[in-house]
Motif scaffolding. Structure first.
Motif, PDB file in Angstrom:
ATOM      1  N   VAL A 261      -7.871   9.124 -10.093  1.00 47.48           N
ATOM      2  CA  VAL A 261      -6.845   8.539  -9.310  1.00 47.48           C
ATOM      3  C   VAL A 261      -5.980   9.604  -8.669  1.00 47.48           C
ATOM      4  O   VAL A 261      -5.842   9.220  -7.576  1.00 47.48           O
ATOM      5  N   LEU A 262      -5.935  10.909  -8.960  1.00 51.74           N
ATOM      6  CA  LEU A 262      -5.410  12.009  -8.538  1.00 51.74           C
ATOM      7  C   LEU A 262      -6.221  12.194  -7.265  1.00 51.74           C
ATOM      8  O   LEU A 262      -5.458  12.679  -6.183  1.00 51.74           O
ATOM      9  N   MET A 263      -7.505  12.277  -7.278  1.00 53.55           N
ATOM     10  CA  MET A 263      -8.194  12.649  -6.045  1.00 53.55           C
ATOM     11  C   MET A 263      -7.963  11.561  -4.946  1.00 53.55           C
ATOM     12  O   MET A 263      -7.744  11.909  -3.992  1.00 53.55           O
ATOM     13  N   LYS A 264      -8.024  10.326  -5.459  1.00 48.09           N
ATOM     14  CA  LYS A 264      -7.737   9.237  -4.614  1.00 48.09           C
ATOM     15  C   LYS A 264      -6.465   9.313  -3.701  1.00 48.09           C
ATOM     16  O   LYS A 264      -6.207   9.160  -2.455  1.00 48.09           O
ATOM     17  N   LEU A 265      -5.388   9.708  -4.748  1.00 48.08           N
ATOM     18  CA  LEU A 265      -4.165   9.887  -4.331  1.00 48.08           C
ATOM     19  C   LEU A 265      -3.857  10.937  -3.110  1.00 48.08           C
ATOM     20  O   LEU A 265      -3.346  10.883  -2.038  1.00 48.08           O
ATOM     21  N   MET A 266      -4.631  12.243  -3.270  1.00 44.76           N
ATOM     22  CA  MET A 266      -4.675  13.253  -2.569  1.00 44.76           C
ATOM     23  C   MET A 266      -5.376  12.795  -0.974  1.00 44.76           C
ATOM     24  O   MET A 266      -4.601  13.230  -0.200  1.00 44.76           O
ATOM     25  N   LEU A 267      -6.316  12.381  -1.309  1.00 44.28           N
ATOM     26  CA  LEU A 267      -6.997  11.806  -0.002  1.00 44.28           C
ATOM     27  C   LEU A 267      -6.110  10.834   0.886  1.00 44.28           C
ATOM     28  O   LEU A 267      -5.856  10.986   2.294  1.00 44.28           O
ATOM     29  N   GLU A 268      -5.515   9.719   0.265  1.00 48.12           N
ATOM     30  CA  GLU A 268      -4.625   8.946   0.934  1.00 48.12           C
ATOM     31  C   GLU A 268      -3.230   9.672   1.506  1.00 48.12           C
ATOM     32  O   GLU A 268      -2.941   9.243   2.664  1.00 48.12           O
ATOM     33  N   LEU A 269      -2.615  10.444   0.708  1.00 46.96           N
ATOM     34  CA  LEU A 269      -1.605  11.263   1.200  1.00 46.96           C
ATOM     35  C   LEU A 269      -2.135  12.459   2.193  1.00 46.96           C
ATOM     36  O   LEU A 269      -1.246  12.224   3.347  1.00 46.96           O
TER      37      LEU A 269
ATOM     38  N   THR B 141       0.833  -1.158   0.071  1.00 56.03           N
ATOM     39  CA  THR B 141      -0.203   0.257   0.022  1.00 56.03           C
ATOM     40  C   THR B 141       0.748   1.361  -0.079  1.00 56.03           C
ATOM     41  O   THR B 141       2.077   1.362   0.440  1.00 56.03           O
ATOM     42  N   LEU B 142       0.217   2.238  -0.297  1.00 51.97           N
ATOM     43  CA  LEU B 142       1.038   3.719  -0.071  1.00 51.97           C
ATOM     44  C   LEU B 142       1.462   3.892   1.045  1.00 51.97           C
ATOM     45  O   LEU B 142       2.486   4.405   1.454  1.00 51.97           O
ATOM     46  N   HIS B 143       0.366   3.719   1.887  1.00 47.74           N
ATOM     47  CA  HIS B 143       0.667   3.818   3.519  1.00 47.74           C
ATOM     48  C   HIS B 143       2.149   3.158   4.046  1.00 47.74           C
ATOM     49  O   HIS B 143       2.989   3.563   4.573  1.00 47.74           O
ATOM     50  N   ASP B 144       2.359   1.919   3.365  1.00 46.47           N
ATOM     51  CA  ASP B 144       3.395   1.086   3.836  1.00 46.47           C
ATOM     52  C   ASP B 144       4.598   1.699   3.199  1.00 46.47           C
ATOM     53  O   ASP B 144       5.702   1.801   4.021  1.00 46.47           O
ATOM     54  N   TRP B 145       4.403   2.213   2.135  1.00 48.85           N
ATOM     55  CA  TRP B 145       5.656   2.916   1.442  1.00 48.85           C
ATOM     56  C   TRP B 145       6.177   4.079   2.186  1.00 48.85           C
ATOM     57  O   TRP B 145       7.405   4.402   2.396  1.00 48.85           O
ATOM     58  N   LEU B 146       4.884   4.977   2.487  1.00 44.61           N
ATOM     59  CA  LEU B 146       5.424   6.185   3.404  1.00 44.61           C
ATOM     60  C   LEU B 146       5.961   5.751   4.678  1.00 44.61           C
ATOM     61  O   LEU B 146       6.942   6.373   5.159  1.00 44.61           O
ATOM     62  N   VAL B 147       5.264   5.006   5.349  1.00 41.18           N
ATOM     63  CA  VAL B 147       6.070   4.460   6.633  1.00 41.18           C
ATOM     64  C   VAL B 147       7.588   3.955   6.433  1.00 41.18           C
ATOM     65  O   VAL B 147       8.269   4.407   7.305  1.00 41.18           O
ATOM     66  N   ASN B 148       7.821   3.384   5.524  1.00 43.23           N
ATOM     67  CA  ASN B 148       9.167   2.979   5.162  1.00 43.23           C
ATOM     68  C   ASN B 148      10.101   4.157   4.952  1.00 43.23           C
ATOM     69  O   ASN B 148      11.122   4.043   5.537  1.00 43.23           O
ATOM     70  N   ILE B 149       9.467   5.033   4.433  1.00 41.06           N
ATOM     71  CA  ILE B 149      10.491   6.222   3.954  1.00 41.06           C
ATOM     72  C   ILE B 149      10.678   6.895   5.357  1.00 41.06           C
ATOM     73  O   ILE B 149      11.789   7.411   5.658  1.00 41.06           O
ATOM     74  N   CYS B 150       9.596   6.884   6.172  1.00 39.70           N
ATOM     75  CA  CYS B 150       9.625   7.750   7.566  1.00 39.70           C
ATOM     76  C   CYS B 150      10.598   6.977   8.324  1.00 39.70           C
ATOM     77  O   CYS B 150      11.381   7.355   9.257  1.00 39.70           O
ATOM     78  N   ASN B 151      10.778   5.425   8.239  1.00 40.40           N
ATOM     79  CA  ASN B 151      11.569   4.869   9.249  1.00 40.40           C
ATOM     80  C   ASN B 151      13.157   4.609   8.531  1.00 40.40           C
ATOM     81  O   ASN B 151      13.900   3.924   9.164  1.00 40.40           O
TER      82      ASN B 151
END
Length: 185
Positions: free
Chosen positions: A145-153, A69-79
């Motif tokens: 897709v762009l709206m969905k990405l914005m919401l998740e980000l 998931t996008l969340h998993d990718w971003l958590v990985n970057i944070c860590n």
């Protein structure tokens, strides 16, 4: 009146004597996730002002994401690897091809010297790219897709991982495809 726009900058009014020169240099693309060299350099001359901007090239063709998931990718970057210097803005960009969307995150600082501005990429995470799973964008158009990405980000900015991360020490996080700020609001 003719207006041109490149990378979020309004460029010259061509019918009033302003001029725009755009140079793009495409060196060899790196094979892995992390780019040691910047793949594209953009130089824009607007009247007497010059903006030189580092840019990252497209992801490798054979990129497979290790994150579900996008969340998993971003958590990985944070860590993972943290920036070595202060970063004023993080950019989330989107590479698109037929039925394929890949995100890219970079940290940039802008330096001004006289009439010249230099936007330098000074942070790239180890996992620079995240290819969206087909299930994320199946059956919806680009705008959706762009709206969905914005919401998740934006949702990610409310998590404890984000709040405890180096991202919060920046001035902004921007989603480049639409130019909107993800953080702060």
């Amino acid at each position: 009146m003719i207006l041109k726009k490149v990378k979020g900058y309004k460029l010259g009014l061509l019918d009033t004597g302003w001029f725009v020169i755009l140079f793009m240099i495409f060196p060899f693309m790196a094979q892995g996730q992390q780019h040691k060299n910047k793949a594209v350099k953009t130089v824009v001359i607007y009247g007497q002002d010059t903006v030189t901007e580092d840019d990252i090239g497209p992801p490798p063709l054979n990129l497979t994401s290790q994150f579900k998931t996008l969340h998993d990718w971003l958590v990985n970057i944070c860590n993972s690897n943290k920036p070595k210097k202060a970063i004023t803005k993080y950019n989330v960009d989107l590479f698109e091809s037929t039925n394929d969307y890949t995100l890219c995150l970079t940290g940039v600082n802008t330096y001004v010297k006289g009439d010249d501005s230099f936007v330098k990429i000074e942070y790239t995470p180890q996992n620079l790219y995240y290819r969206l799973p087909v299930s994320f964008h199946k059956g919806i158009n680009r705008q959706q897709v762009l709206m969905k990405l914005m919401l998740e980000l934006e949702d990610f900015t409310t998590t404890i991982e984000f709040k405890n991360s180096f991202f919060t020490r920046s001035n902004a996080i921007v989603f480049l495809p639409n130019g909107k700020k993800i953080w702060p609001k």
